[in-house]
Structures are given as C-alpha cells and as structure tokens.
Design an enzyme around this catalytic site. Structure first.
Site, PDB file in Angstrom:
ATOM      1  N   HIS A 152      -9.253  -7.314  -4.023  1.00  0.00           N
ATOM      2  CA  HIS A 152      -8.361  -7.677  -2.913  1.00  0.00           C
ATOM      3  C   HIS A 152      -9.163  -7.507  -1.622  1.00  0.00           C
ATOM      4  O   HIS A 152     -10.068  -6.677  -1.553  1.00  0.00           O
ATOM      5  CB  HIS A 152      -7.176  -6.702  -2.944  1.00  0.00           C
ATOM      6  CG  HIS A 152      -6.066  -7.010  -1.991  1.00  0.00           C
ATOM      7  ND1 HIS A 152      -6.135  -6.727  -0.652  1.00  0.00           N
ATOM      8  CD2 HIS A 152      -4.834  -7.546  -2.195  1.00  0.00           C
ATOM      9  CE1 HIS A 152      -5.001  -7.080  -0.068  1.00  0.00           C
ATOM     10  NE2 HIS A 152      -4.191  -7.582  -0.977  1.00  0.00           N
ATOM     11  N   ASP A 230      -9.289   1.408  -6.426  1.00  0.00           N
ATOM     12  CA  ASP A 230      -8.068   0.867  -5.820  1.00  0.00           C
ATOM     13  C   ASP A 230      -7.017   0.750  -6.935  1.00  0.00           C
ATOM     14  O   ASP A 230      -7.082  -0.149  -7.768  1.00  0.00           O
ATOM     15  CB  ASP A 230      -8.403  -0.504  -5.207  1.00  0.00           C
ATOM     16  CG  ASP A 230      -7.158  -1.249  -4.717  1.00  0.00           C
ATOM     17  OD1 ASP A 230      -6.035  -0.736  -4.890  1.00  0.00           O
ATOM     18  OD2 ASP A 230      -7.321  -2.353  -4.169  1.00  0.00           O
ATOM     19  N   GLN A 233      -2.436  -1.830  -8.206  1.00  0.00           N
ATOM     20  CA  GLN A 233      -1.728  -2.577  -9.255  1.00  0.00           C
ATOM     21  C   GLN A 233      -1.663  -1.782 -10.561  1.00  0.00           C
ATOM     22  O   GLN A 233      -1.191  -2.309 -11.578  1.00  0.00           O
ATOM     23  CB  GLN A 233      -2.422  -3.925  -9.511  1.00  0.00           C
ATOM     24  CG  GLN A 233      -2.431  -4.865  -8.328  1.00  0.00           C
ATOM     25  CD  GLN A 233      -1.056  -5.463  -8.020  1.00  0.00           C
ATOM     26  OE1 GLN A 233      -0.118  -5.364  -8.806  1.00  0.00           O
ATOM     27  NE2 GLN A 233      -0.934  -6.073  -6.855  1.00  0.00           N
ATOM     28  N   LYS A 256       4.619  -0.900  -3.807  1.00  0.00           N
ATOM     29  CA  LYS A 256       4.521  -1.605  -5.093  1.00  0.00           C
ATOM     30  C   LYS A 256       5.027  -0.727  -6.239  1.00  0.00           C
ATOM     31  O   LYS A 256       5.156  -1.174  -7.367  1.00  0.00           O
ATOM     32  CB  LYS A 256       3.073  -2.011  -5.364  1.00  0.00           C
ATOM     33  CG  LYS A 256       2.523  -3.057  -4.402  1.00  0.00           C
ATOM     34  CD  LYS A 256       1.137  -3.496  -4.814  1.00  0.00           C
ATOM     35  CE  LYS A 256       0.329  -4.083  -3.685  1.00  0.00           C
ATOM     36  NZ  LYS A 256       0.725  -5.426  -3.279  1.00  0.00           N
ATOM     37  N   CYS A 396      -4.881 -12.755  -1.255  1.00  0.00           N
ATOM     38  CA  CYS A 396      -5.823 -11.869  -0.551  1.00  0.00           C
ATOM     39  C   CYS A 396      -7.078 -11.628  -1.388  1.00  0.00           C
ATOM     40  O   CYS A 396      -7.596 -10.504  -1.431  1.00  0.00           O
ATOM     41  CB  CYS A 396      -5.165 -10.541  -0.167  1.00  0.00           C
ATOM     42  SG  CYS A 396      -3.821 -10.725   0.982  1.00  0.00           S
TER      43      CYS A 396
HETATM   44  N1  PLP Z   1      -5.305  -3.786  -3.496  1.00  0.00           N
HETATM   45  C1  PLP Z   1      -4.667  -4.510  -4.424  1.00  0.00           C
HETATM   46  C2  PLP Z   1      -5.261  -4.622  -5.795  1.00  0.00           C
HETATM   47  C3  PLP Z   1      -3.478  -5.157  -4.106  1.00  0.00           C
HETATM   48  O1  PLP Z   1      -2.848  -5.895  -5.031  1.00  0.00           O
HETATM   49  C4  PLP Z   1      -2.944  -5.013  -2.802  1.00  0.00           C
HETATM   50  C5  PLP Z   1      -1.690  -5.706  -2.413  1.00  0.00           C
HETATM   51  O2  PLP Z   1      -1.432  -6.823  -2.791  1.00  0.00           O
HETATM   52  C6  PLP Z   1      -3.631  -4.236  -1.886  1.00  0.00           C
HETATM   53  C7  PLP Z   1      -4.815  -3.642  -2.259  1.00  0.00           C
HETATM   54  C8  PLP Z   1      -3.126  -4.031  -0.486  1.00  0.00           C
HETATM   55  O3  PLP Z   1      -1.936  -3.298  -0.488  1.00  0.00           O
HETATM   56  P1  PLP Z   1      -1.277  -2.837   0.891  1.00  0.00           P
HETATM   57  O4  PLP Z   1      -0.986  -4.109   1.632  1.00  0.00           O
HETATM   58  O5  PLP Z   1      -0.048  -2.106   0.504  1.00  0.00           O
HETATM   59  O6  PLP Z   1      -2.273  -2.002   1.597  1.00  0.00           O
END
Ligand code: PLP
Length: 439
Positions: A152, A230, A233, A256, A396
């Site tokens: 992401h 990270d 998910q 999430k 993203c």
């Molecule tokens: N990392 C992953 C794998 C994601 O799916 C997302 C959100 O879609 C994010 C980071 C970013 O999350 P946030 O907008 O809550 O910081």
C-alpha cells in the site's frame, strides 16, 4: 479509588445465537458448510438501497461497527469523558482507566505489552512514526531500505521520502505470477549488506497474499537489519501474535478491525523504542520542560503527543473484545470459507480474472478482479445498483497495478458479518452488469 473500568469499555458480548458456527443453509447447497452468524450485531447492515439488502463487501477499505463498539463510545462520552493523564478528580481517573484499560486489551489481543503499544491516528501514521523517529537517525547515505512491490502507498511513500532525504536507496522485492514474494530474493538482498530496514505487508490489500512474515523477520534479524510489518489487512481477520512474528515494528489500523476511525496501533521492540527520539512533540510526551529544552516521558507516552484519541481507544478496546469473544480462529475459518465460496462463484462470470494466489488458505478474505470489456469503475458502479458495495481503483497500490499490467481492479472483501448471500448478490450483479454492457 476503585473505578469500575469494566462498565466503561466491556462491550455487550455477541448474543448466544450470534456467537456460533451454523451449519450451511439448506437453500445454499454450494455455499460454505459453516459460518458465523453475527450480521444482526451490525445495525448499518439493516439498511436497504432501492429495496435491496445491503451486501457490504468493502471491509478491506473499512469495516462496519458492531453495537458493542458504538455503545462503548457512546457510554464513554455520556458517562466518563475527561482529558487523560492530567486530572486528579474522579471523572478524570475514570477516563484514564478507560484509555489505559483499552491499551491493555488492544496489546494483549495481538500478544503485545501495553508499554510498547503506541496509539497513533492510523497505520499510515504508525509507519511514518518509524520512518521519522527511527529512520532519520538509523538510515544513512549508501544504505538501503527494502520493501515490496505489493505494498500500500502507506508503506512505500514514507520510505521514498526517507531515502531521498538521507541519500539512501529504496529497493523492492518482486511479486511473482502467483502474487507471492521470494524468500531467496530476500536472502540475496540481505547478503548485499546495506539493508537497514525491511518493511512489508502481512496480507496484501490487492492480491490477498498472506506473506510468510515470521520466516522473513527471522532472516532479517539474522542479517542484522530491522523489520516493520504492516498488519492492516491481517489483524482484523486472523489470529496475530506480534511477539511470535518477531517483527521489530508491527503496525495496524483500528477502523478495519471493527473499531472507529482515527486510531491506529504501533507495536515496537522496547529496546528500540527506548533509543528512538520522539516523532511529534508537545504536551503529554514530556517528563519535564524548561525554557531551553525538554526530557521525554516513559513509553508509550513518549510517542503520544497531545490529547490522544480517547474515545477511539475505548471503541477499539470494545472491538477487540468483540473479536476475541468470537475467537480469531473462528473468524479466520469463517472468512476463509466465504473466500473459497467467492472464488468458486466468481469463476462463473465469463471474462473475469482474479489476481493473487488461487487457494483461499493462502489469501486473506478478498478478491481483486478484472472483467474483460468492462472498466473496474463500471463494475463497481453496476454492483452498487444491486446494493453490493465493492471497491474499484488502484487501491493505493499504483506500483503494483503497473506490475499486474492493469490500471485498476474491482475488489470484493469480506468481514465477520458477511454471508454467502452477499457473494450471491455480487455474482448476480456482475452477470447483470455484463448484460448491460452487451457482453
Ligand atoms: N496498509 C494496508 C495494507 C492497507 O490496506 C491500508 C488501507 O487500505 C493501509 C495500509 C492504510 O490504512 P490507514 O488509511 O488506516 O492508515
């Protein structure tokens, strides 16, 4: 004074009839055999659009919230609201107990310690915290940060900025045709001797790939580098033990995971966090301040400048309680069953191609796909007309889209509240969409 913290953030557990697996419905002969039945705990799912039941298949973007979370936050504001860590009166102590109690729950949900569990705004801020507070002092000219092609933007752009500023190189582990990473390539990269940090996702938000995080962190540690995972998910959908994974930093995001927006979590190794300079500075993160300088508060407060997201922490505490009551093994089993069902049913749509590993056991609860002759945005728009909420776009992850040779995909992602009928509604809407397009 004894504060009944239980009443502050203990959510109503899922009702008896909403906690168990149920055998498959007789009207769905091809549907999963077992599943959770908790849809009734999520008020928003009672909404209808144009007379059609809401089929919410966008949990990868954000999850819906159970009554337990909504009520915990409502109760906090109605009965316990005060600022934290500064009041001596009873109400302020209740707020302290609610906030710190939520931290304890959130930490133990993923096998962490409260002291090394830092609340941030979201996972994006958690990663930026590491990029700034650790990266700016530990990554220098000629050194490298390694990430992957499946990240992401939240796990790419902070490293691009860091490397640009510090004269370091940013390199990427490749994604193969199955949507997986290569441990051999990781080893080769680590052997080059210049890698200071490896930042990678636990579960890809596009491919669904479950990355072998523990194997990777062990290799990274053995090479003397630092790891950041990270978990945005992963944490909402499967049992996660951050200690067992062994990452130096593990980050995730509350919204999430059935929690509210405005709160994320960073778990860090104590000895690394102790050595780091703060990220943001100001109130609450200091031990003392003179006109000339300041000293820092102890962990985790050193990294929580200003008034923190108190009600959001309470909400997230209720969310992890709710998930714990369901049991994360059962959550994973439920979502894996649904994912298998989704993959089988999507295969019925002509011209549809799913990206990522084909086996549901190797992927999280999502499927990104293209349909020949239809743009992803048209797919999502037509699905929306059928009351089906799916995502379309680059998710993203623009660099990954380039690797896949597409500009966008549609993505359906499941949560604890989904049922086979949501997948059926999706497939029906996709088939209807093809008809609208004359395909
Ligand atoms: N990392 C992953 C794998 C994601 O799916 C997302 C959100 O879609 C994010 C980071 C970013 O999350 P946030 O907008 O809550 O910081």
């Amino acid at each position: 004074m004894v504060v009944d913290t239980k009443s502050i953030y203990t959510p109503t557990p899922p009702t008896d009839q909403h906690t168990g697996f149920e055998s498959g419905r007789s009207d769905l002969t091809s549907g999963p055999e077992v599943r959770l039945d908790v849809r009734g705990d999520f008020p928003i799912l009672a909404r209808e659009f144009d007379g059609k039941a809401l089929a919410y298949l966008d949990s990868g973007a954000t999850s819906q919230k159970p009554v337990a979370v909504i009520e915990a936050m409502d109760r906090y504001y109605r009965e316990h609201n005060a600022n934290v860590h500064r009041g001596v009166y009873a109400l302020a102590q209740e707020a302290d107990a609610a906030y710190d109690g939520a931290r304890t729950r959130v930490a133990s949900f993923v096998g962490g310690e409260p002291k090394t569990t830092i609340f941030t705004k979201n996972v994006t801020e958690a990663i930026n915290l590491v990029a700034y507070a650790w990266g700016r002092t530990n990554v220098g000219p000629g050194e490298a940060v390694l990430t992957t092609q499946m990240e992401h933007h939240a796990n790419i752009v902070p490293w691009q900025q860091l490397c640009k500023e510090r004269g370091a190189k940013l390199r990427y582990l490749e994604v193969d045709e199955r949507g997986e990473l290569s441990l051999e390539q990781l080893d080769r990269e680590l052997e080059r001797g210049d890698v200071k940090l490896v930042a990678f996702t636990h579960v890809s938000n596009v491919l669904g790939t479950i990355v072998p995080v523990a194997e990777m962190t062990a290799r990274i540690r053995a090479a003397g580098a630092t790891s950041l995972v990270d978990g945005a998910q992963a944490v909402p959908h499967m049992p996660v033990d951050a200690q067992a994974i062994g990452a130096d930093f593990y980050a995730w995001t509350g919204h999430k995971a059935l929690g509210p927006t405005g709160i994320g979590v960073l778990h860090g190794r104590a000895e690394i966090l102790e050595q780091m300079e703060p990220f943001l500075t100001g109130g609450d993160m200091i031990a003392s301040v003179s006109f000339e300088s300041a000293t820092w508060n102890e962990l985790p407060y050193k990294f929580e400048a200003g008034t923190p997201p108190i009600a959001e922490a309470v909400g997230l505490g209720a969310a992890v309680n709710y998930l714990s009551a369901l049991g994360m093994e059962r959550v994973r089993a439920h979502e894996q069953e649904l994912t298998g069902y989704m993959l089988r049913r999507l295969a019925e749509v002509p011209g549809l191609r799913v990206v990522g590993p084909p086996e549901p056991e190797n992927r999280g609860g999502l499927a990104s796909f293209t349909i020949e002759g239809m743009h992803a945005h048209d797919i999502a728009e037509l699905a929306g007309r059928g009351g089906v909420c799916i995502r379309a776009g680059h998710h993203c992850a623009q660099p990954l889209m380039r690797c896949l040779g597409v500009s966008a995909t549609a993505r359906a992602s499941v949560g604890v509240y989904n049922e086979p009928r949501d997948i059926d509604a999706l497939v029906e809407a996709l088939l209807e969409g093809r008809r609208v397009f004359g395909l």
